[in-house]
Write a protein that holds these residues in place. Structure first.
Motif, PDB file in Angstrom:
ATOM      1  N   GLY A  20      -6.640 -28.933  47.368  1.00  0.00           N
ATOM      2  CA  GLY A  20      -7.213 -29.159  48.621  1.00  0.00           C
ATOM      3  C   GLY A  20      -8.477 -29.554  48.686  1.00  0.00           C
ATOM      4  N   HIS A  21      -9.133 -29.949  47.446  1.00  0.00           N
ATOM      5  CA  HIS A  21     -10.504 -30.501  47.176  1.00  0.00           C
ATOM      6  C   HIS A  21     -10.876 -31.775  46.394  1.00  0.00           C
ATOM      7  CE1 HIS A  21     -12.054 -26.888  48.829  1.00  0.00           C
ATOM      8  NE2 HIS A  21     -11.710 -26.183  48.211  1.00  0.00           N
ATOM      9  N   ALA A  22      -9.624 -32.512  46.357  1.00  0.00           N
ATOM     10  CA  ALA A  22      -9.604 -33.745  45.680  1.00  0.00           C
ATOM     11  C   ALA A  22      -9.333 -34.900  46.686  1.00  0.00           C
ATOM     12  CB  ALA A  22      -8.446 -34.031  44.781  1.00  0.00           C
ATOM     13  N   ASN A 115     -16.508 -29.920  46.134  1.00  0.00           N
ATOM     14  CA  ASN A 115     -15.972 -30.166  44.768  1.00  0.00           C
ATOM     15  C   ASN A 115     -16.905 -30.459  43.764  1.00  0.00           C
ATOM     16  OD1 ASN A 115     -14.523 -31.096  42.518  1.00  0.00           O
ATOM     17  ND2 ASN A 115     -13.341 -32.559  43.801  1.00  0.00           N
ATOM     18  N   ALA A 116     -17.517 -29.352  43.311  1.00  0.00           N
ATOM     19  CA  ALA A 116     -18.855 -29.085  42.472  1.00  0.00           C
ATOM     20  C   ALA A 116     -18.385 -29.847  40.980  1.00  0.00           C
ATOM     21  CB  ALA A 116     -19.275 -27.626  42.202  1.00  0.00           C
ATOM     22  N   GLY A 117     -17.146 -29.877  40.706  1.00  0.00           N
ATOM     23  CA  GLY A 117     -17.018 -30.153  39.308  1.00  0.00           C
ATOM     24  C   GLY A 117     -16.930 -31.772  39.247  1.00  0.00           C
ATOM     25  N   SER A 118     -16.291 -32.220  40.429  1.00  0.00           N
ATOM     26  CA  SER A 118     -16.314 -33.824  40.593  1.00  0.00           C
ATOM     27  C   SER A 118     -17.757 -34.622  40.527  1.00  0.00           C
ATOM     28  CB  SER A 118     -15.440 -34.279  41.497  1.00  0.00           C
ATOM     29  OG  SER A 118     -15.544 -35.714  41.657  1.00  0.00           O
ATOM     30  N   LEU A 119     -18.575 -33.606  41.438  1.00  0.00           N
ATOM     31  CA  LEU A 119     -19.986 -34.153  41.747  1.00  0.00           C
ATOM     32  C   LEU A 119     -20.822 -34.083  40.288  1.00  0.00           C
ATOM     33  CD1 LEU A 119     -20.656 -32.666  45.187  1.00  0.00           C
ATOM     34  CD2 LEU A 119     -20.470 -34.905  44.590  1.00  0.00           C
ATOM     35  N   ALA A 120     -20.526 -33.061  39.596  1.00  0.00           N
ATOM     36  CA  ALA A 120     -21.153 -32.795  38.389  1.00  0.00           C
ATOM     37  C   ALA A 120     -20.779 -33.859  37.349  1.00  0.00           C
ATOM     38  CB  ALA A 120     -20.828 -31.407  37.776  1.00  0.00           C
ATOM     39  N   LEU A 121     -19.471 -34.170  37.393  1.00  0.00           N
ATOM     40  CA  LEU A 121     -18.955 -35.067  36.390  1.00  0.00           C
ATOM     41  C   LEU A 121     -19.584 -36.378  36.727  1.00  0.00           C
ATOM     42  CD1 LEU A 121     -16.952 -36.638  34.418  1.00  0.00           C
ATOM     43  CD2 LEU A 121     -15.134 -36.502  36.207  1.00  0.00           C
ATOM     44  N   HIS A 122     -19.601 -36.792  37.922  1.00  0.00           N
ATOM     45  CA  HIS A 122     -20.072 -38.258  38.422  1.00  0.00           C
ATOM     46  C   HIS A 122     -21.447 -38.485  38.113  1.00  0.00           C
ATOM     47  CE1 HIS A 122     -16.168 -38.700  40.362  1.00  0.00           C
ATOM     48  NE2 HIS A 122     -16.509 -39.849  40.458  1.00  0.00           N
ATOM     49  N   ALA A 123     -22.292 -37.240  38.571  1.00  0.00           N
ATOM     50  CA  ALA A 123     -23.776 -37.292  38.024  1.00  0.00           C
ATOM     51  C   ALA A 123     -24.044 -37.339  36.657  1.00  0.00           C
ATOM     52  CB  ALA A 123     -24.312 -35.942  38.567  1.00  0.00           C
ATOM     53  N   VAL A 151     -17.461 -36.292  53.446  1.00  0.00           N
ATOM     54  CA  VAL A 151     -17.145 -36.871  52.106  1.00  0.00           C
ATOM     55  C   VAL A 151     -18.377 -37.616  51.728  1.00  0.00           C
ATOM     56  CG1 VAL A 151     -16.071 -38.670  50.959  1.00  0.00           C
ATOM     57  CG2 VAL A 151     -14.771 -37.340  52.614  1.00  0.00           C
ATOM     58  N   LEU A 152     -18.987 -37.175  50.348  1.00  0.00           N
ATOM     59  CA  LEU A 152     -20.056 -37.690  49.944  1.00  0.00           C
ATOM     60  C   LEU A 152     -19.691 -39.036  49.315  1.00  0.00           C
ATOM     61  CD1 LEU A 152     -21.730 -34.836  48.198  1.00  0.00           C
ATOM     62  CD2 LEU A 152     -22.309 -35.799  50.358  1.00  0.00           C
TER      63      LEU A 152
END
Length: 160
Positions: A20-22, A115-123, A151-152
């Motif tokens: 639900g967060h992708a 989606n903290a994991g995806s944001l951290a990965l992209h950063a 959506v960011l």
């Protein structure tokens, strides 16, 4: 990524959808729809020891206009069993390295703020947040079904 990876790619995609967060997408496409919708030269998979798909990254054009030919939207998905093992970073890093040779000068991604994991990965891969699209779409599945989602918009410039 080739058709031999189709089942594993779509399985990983389905797991991301179920979270639900992708994505706003409620179910994975067929392989032929996936194949047509993503550039064949910038699709990568991460495979486990037994050739199981641990994750994938692919890009799609953001516009058919020639001026935007070097701007693509990337999607990166990691199987839950491979989370926090560096798979996403390896895939996104390989995409960043390969994209300029393929004529890409900007990678963009849309990520839910939750989606903290995806944001951290992209950063970690030097993407930056360039905007927030408020209430962009109504979620139809998952734990936030019925909720309008922000959506960011993330971007990684590669040159140009």
């Amino acid at each position: 990524m080739t058709g031999t990876h189709a089942e594993g790619v779509l399985e990983v995609y389905a797991a991301g959808i179920a979270s639900g967060h992708a994505t706003f997408t409620a179910s994975p496409p067929s392989w032929s729809e996936f194949d047509v919708g993503h550039r064949s030269d910038l699709r990568l998979v991460a495979l486990g020891d037994d050739d199981e798909v641990l994750g994938w990254v692919a890009v799609a054009a953001v516009s058919s206009r020639p001026v935007y030919a070097g701007v693509v939207e990337e999607s990166v998905y990691v199987a839950p069993r491979a989370a926090r093992r560096g798979v996403g970073a390896a895939l996104l890093g390989a995409l960043v390295a390969a994209a300029p040779t393929a004529g890409v000068w900007t990678l963009q991604a849309g990520v839910f703020p939750e989606n903290a994991g995806s944001l951290a990965l992209h950063a970690a891969c030097e993407f930056r947040v360039v905007g927030r699209r408020e209430r962009l779409g109504l979620m139809t599945h998952g734990p936030l079904a019925g909720t309008w989602r922000d959506v960011l918009l993330l971007e990684r410039r590669l040159g140009g």
